[in-house]
Design a protein around this motif. Structure first.
Motif, PDB file in Angstrom:
ATOM      1  N   LEU A 261      25.760   7.570 -25.927  1.00 14.85           N
ATOM      2  CA  LEU A 261      24.325   7.797 -25.807  1.00 14.85           C
ATOM      3  C   LEU A 261      23.642   6.491 -26.192  1.00 14.85           C
ATOM      4  N   ALA A 262      22.915   5.891 -25.252  1.00 15.04           N
ATOM      5  CA  ALA A 262      22.399   4.534 -25.423  1.00 15.04           C
ATOM      6  C   ALA A 262      20.901   4.534 -25.708  1.00 15.04           C
ATOM      7  N   GLY A 263      20.389   3.336 -26.019  1.00 15.98           N
ATOM      8  CA  GLY A 263      18.961   3.128 -26.277  1.00 15.98           C
ATOM      9  C   GLY A 263      18.631   1.656 -26.197  1.00 15.98           C
ATOM     10  N   HIS A 264      17.482   1.292 -26.745  1.00 17.32           N
ATOM     11  CA  HIS A 264      17.071  -0.099 -26.951  1.00 17.32           C
ATOM     12  C   HIS A 264      16.449  -0.748 -25.715  1.00 17.32           C
ATOM     13  N   SER A 265      16.995  -0.542 -24.539  1.00  9.31           N
ATOM     14  CA  SER A 265      16.493  -1.240 -23.350  1.00  9.31           C
ATOM     15  C   SER A 265      15.379  -0.483 -22.641  1.00  9.31           C
ATOM     16  N   HIS A 266      15.065   0.749 -23.093  1.00  4.56           N
ATOM     17  CA  HIS A 266      13.987   1.545 -22.507  1.00  4.56           C
ATOM     18  C   HIS A 266      14.205   1.775 -21.004  1.00  4.56           C
ATOM     19  N   THR A 267      15.453   1.908 -20.608  1.00  7.18           N
ATOM     20  CA  THR A 267      15.776   2.063 -19.192  1.00  7.18           C
ATOM     21  C   THR A 267      16.429   3.417 -18.940  1.00  7.18           C
ATOM     22  N   GLU A 268      16.622   3.731 -17.658  1.00 11.73           N
ATOM     23  CA  GLU A 268      17.403   4.902 -17.275  1.00 11.73           C
ATOM     24  C   GLU A 268      18.823   4.447 -16.972  1.00 11.73           C
ATOM     25  N   LEU A 269      19.786   4.996 -17.683  1.00 13.11           N
ATOM     26  CA  LEU A 269      21.198   4.736 -17.433  1.00 13.11           C
ATOM     27  C   LEU A 269      21.904   6.078 -17.297  1.00 13.11           C
ATOM     28  N   ASN A 270      22.748   6.206 -16.297  1.00 11.95           N
ATOM     29  CA  ASN A 270      23.531   7.424 -16.125  1.00 11.95           C
ATOM     30  C   ASN A 270      24.731   7.089 -15.245  1.00 11.95           C
ATOM     31  N   GLY A 271      25.870   6.831 -15.869  1.00 10.85           N
ATOM     32  CA  GLY A 271      27.044   6.466 -15.095  1.00 10.85           C
ATOM     33  C   GLY A 271      28.276   6.351 -15.968  1.00 10.85           C
ATOM     34  N   ILE A 272      29.398   6.031 -15.330  1.00 10.46           N
ATOM     35  CA  ILE A 272      30.676   5.924 -16.010  1.00 10.46           C
ATOM     36  C   ILE A 272      31.101   4.459 -16.082  1.00 10.46           C
ATOM     37  N   VAL A 273      31.460   4.020 -17.286  1.00 10.05           N
ATOM     38  CA  VAL A 273      32.032   2.696 -17.500  1.00 10.05           C
ATOM     39  C   VAL A 273      33.259   2.869 -18.378  1.00 10.05           C
ATOM     40  N   ALA A 274      34.405   2.397 -17.915  1.00  4.50           N
ATOM     41  CA  ALA A 274      35.668   2.502 -18.657  1.00  4.50           C
ATOM     42  C   ALA A 274      35.933   3.951 -19.077  1.00  4.50           C
ATOM     43  N   ASN A 275      35.639   4.863 -18.157  1.00  6.15           N
ATOM     44  CA  ASN A 275      35.842   6.301 -18.344  1.00  6.15           C
ATOM     45  C   ASN A 275      34.964   6.904 -19.443  1.00  6.15           C
ATOM     46  N   LYS A 276      33.924   6.153 -19.863  1.00 10.02           N
ATOM     47  CA  LYS A 276      32.954   6.704 -20.813  1.00 10.02           C
ATOM     48  C   LYS A 276      31.639   6.971 -20.081  1.00 10.02           C
ATOM     49  N   LEU A 277      31.095   8.144 -20.288  1.00 11.36           N
ATOM     50  CA  LEU A 277      29.793   8.474 -19.718  1.00 11.36           C
ATOM     51  C   LEU A 277      28.721   7.779 -20.550  1.00 11.36           C
ATOM     52  N   ILE A 278      27.894   6.945 -19.900  1.00  8.63           N
ATOM     53  CA  ILE A 278      26.787   6.255 -20.569  1.00  8.63           C
ATOM     54  C   ILE A 278      25.477   6.852 -20.076  1.00  8.63           C
ATOM     55  N   ILE A 279      24.604   7.187 -21.005  1.00  6.90           N
ATOM     56  CA  ILE A 279      23.323   7.806 -20.636  1.00  6.90           C
ATOM     57  C   ILE A 279      22.218   7.283 -21.551  1.00  6.90           C
ATOM     58  N   GLU A 280      21.093   6.890 -20.960  1.00 12.49           N
ATOM     59  CA  GLU A 280      19.896   6.480 -21.703  1.00 12.49           C
ATOM     60  C   GLU A 280      18.683   7.022 -20.967  1.00 12.49           C
ATOM     61  N   ALA A 281      17.680   7.496 -21.713  1.00 12.25           N
ATOM     62  CA  ALA A 281      16.551   8.195 -21.108  1.00 12.25           C
ATOM     63  C   ALA A 281      15.211   7.549 -21.457  1.00 12.25           C
ATOM     64  N   ARG A 282      14.941   6.423 -20.815  1.00 10.66           N
ATOM     65  CA  ARG A 282      13.635   5.747 -20.895  1.00 10.66           C
ATOM     66  C   ARG A 282      13.202   5.516 -22.336  1.00 10.66           C
TER      67      ARG A 282
END
Length: 530
Positions: A261-282
């Motif tokens: 679960l990501a943050g800091h960049s104030h962006t929308e992220l939703n995808g898989i990297v190295a088999n980890k689900l990454i998600i950030e919500a604005r």
């Protein structure tokens, strides 16, 4: 006969039972495993925006009361609600004037289960952050009970003991499934907040800190692991590829981690990297993430994971009554201060940068700082300007929202060569240039075919060239003057004098100007093509 018949029946029954047991244990069972659904609702970068409303395609979005309504609607039984850093800090006056206590109270009312910190949680230093979390007394607000939820941070250590300052991880159970949570904040925090407030802390590598905690969780039998990482990135809308620091973390951490679960960049992220689900919500409560996991009840392993980002549009959603009343009470406390009229703007003065990195509001703020300190030049870090000014009446609250950090202005001496070096440091990170807002000078910059950046035609506004060996007076805020945002050349400044708080200088300058005020992009900074 009857006796033999009786024992014959018993033999048949026992034989049949043993045969059934044999087939149960020796024949594969081709049925789908029993699964447990677990939901994680994630927010990030709220920044105290209790009454903030934005507009997307003319549709209102955001605010604490609307967010609360959505979360009630989406939350299910096996659910966790988390916040991934910058819940407070760089906040508007509705929260900041009350030491950001209202934002913590909002999170308490939302029943947040756990959180991690962001870089802005350290804006007022570690002691004030601990007070907000644990409760305590502040001269401006009195006693505060603190957060009703724990903060997890694995990579912030005490400089003397080298032990974590906060809880590094927690295990929470849902329907017999242990779920491990680990928190980290960007290691770049040391360059993003005033050094004086974090001098007793060490910010370690995020991936290494995560991996240490994963080992502990694995030993305890935890196979569902969620990371709350206040670090972000960008996502290509066509290819869906995620790039940035969060992808580096994802590739370096243990494969046992299921979700970041990501943050800091104030962006929308939703995808898989190295088999980890990454998600950030604005940011600012304008969206939240909903992650759904299916976990095998026997193995405790995640067998499927997916997520979606849910925008908090006002359409067809009523504000949560309790939260609306809470925000209204907070507004009543601060309104006498923030509603004071300071000036009038002829048109919107935007903080939006052009391609060269110049902005109308940046020019206004830099001019205010130079005017207040009577210096040759002034520089303002782009992150120090948090909102645009709308057309019409300008209130105290509007200006506080533009400059909420309360940094003092510092006047110093730098040579022309050092000023050039300072401007060159704007490009030290080729993927994220940071163009300082400036007053009193003009220049051009270009990027050559080798990806190198060059400063050209550095002049004073009267057209005279800035001489390498001359001494000039320069004004910066105290954050920048301490080398913040990687501008280490600022530390070389001599004969330092401390002036007023940056906000007070901006207020005085606007009151000094003919009304209504206006500001525009003036080609102080120009980008030229190689």
């Amino acid at each position: 006969m009857s006796v033999n018949y009786k024992y014959g029946n018993i033999f048949v029954i026992i034989s049949s039972f043993l045969l059934i047991l044999y087939f149960i244990h020796s024949t594969p069972v081709h049925t789908s495993p029993q699964t447990i659904p677990i939901q994680i609702l994630s927010m990030n970068d709220f920044h105290g925006q209790l009454n903030y409303t934005d507009y997307i395609n003319q549709q209102p979005i955001g605010s604490a009361s609307i967010l609360a309504s959505y979360l009630k609607q989406y939350r299910i039984k096996n659910s966790f609600l988390v916040h991934v850093g910058d819940l407070v800090g760089a906040s508007p006056p509705i929260s900041a004037l009350l030491q950001d206590e209202p934002s913590i109270e909002m999170a308490n009312q939302l029943h947040v289960d756990l959180a991690t910190v962001g870089n802005h949680e350290f804006d007022e230093g570690i002691d004030e952050l601990k007070r907000l979390i644990n409760g305590g007394y502040h001269p401006s607000t009195g006693y505060f009970s603190g957060a009703s939820f724990p903060y997890l941070v694995a990579n912030v250590l005490d400089k003397k003991t080298r032990k974590p300052v906060f809880i590094p991880f927690l295990i929470r159970w849902k329907s017999g499934i242990p779920v491990g949570f680990i928190g980290v904040v960007t290691k770049d925090t040391v360059n993003l907040v005033k050094a004086s407030g974090i001098k007793q802390l060490v910010f370690t590598d995020e991936s290494e800190a995560i991996n240490r905690q994963v080992k502990i969780l694995r030993k305890r039998g935890v196979k569902t692991i969620i990371v709350l990482a206040h670090e972000g990135g960008q996502q290509n809308q066509k290819t869906h590829q995620i790039i940035g620091p969060i992808t580096t973390i994802a590739k370096k951490i243990d494969p046992e981690v299921d979700v970041i679960l990501a943050g800091h960049s104030h962006t929308e992220l939703n995808g898989i990297v190295a088999n980890k689900l990454i998600i950030e919500a604005r940011s600012y409560g304008t969206a939240f993430a909903s992650v759904k996991l299916l976990i095998d009840q026997r193995s405790k392993e995640v067998i499927s994971k997916h997520a979606k980002i849910i925008p908090t549009f006002h359409t067809n959603t009523k504000p949560d009554t309790k939260m609306k009343q809470f925000v209204a009470k907070v507004e009543q406390k601060v309104n006498p201060i923030i509603s004071q009229k300071i000036g009038q703007s002829k048109a919107e003065i935007s903080r939006q940068e052009n391609e060269a990195g110049e902005s109308a509001l940046g020019n206004l703020v830099a001019d205010a700082h130079r005017w207040a300190m009577k210096s040759d030049f002034a520089f303002v870090n782009p992150g120090g300007i948090r909102a645009s000014l709308r057309a019409g009446s300008i209130t105290w609250g509007d200006l506080y929202t533009v400059q909420p950090f309360g940094n003092h202005l510092i006047k110093m001496e730098l040579t022309g060569k050092q000023i050039l070096q300072l401007l060159e440091q704007q490009f030290q990170n080729p993927t994220k240039k940071q163009i300082l807002k400036s007053s009193g000078l003009t220049y051009q910059w270009r990027k050559n075919t080798l990806g190198q950046f060059h400063i050209l035609n550095l002049k004073k506004t009267d057209g005279d060239a800035i001489q390498p060996n001359y001494l000039y007076t320069v004004t910066m805020n105290s954050f920048l003057a301490e080398g913040g945002d990687h501008f280490s050349i600022a530390l070389a400044g001599k004969k330092r004098k401390t002036g007023s708080v940056d906000l007070h200088a901006l207020i005085a300058y606007i009151q000094h100007l003919p009304q209504p005020i206006q500001a525009k992009i003036e080609k102080r900074i120009e980008q030229i093509q190689d």
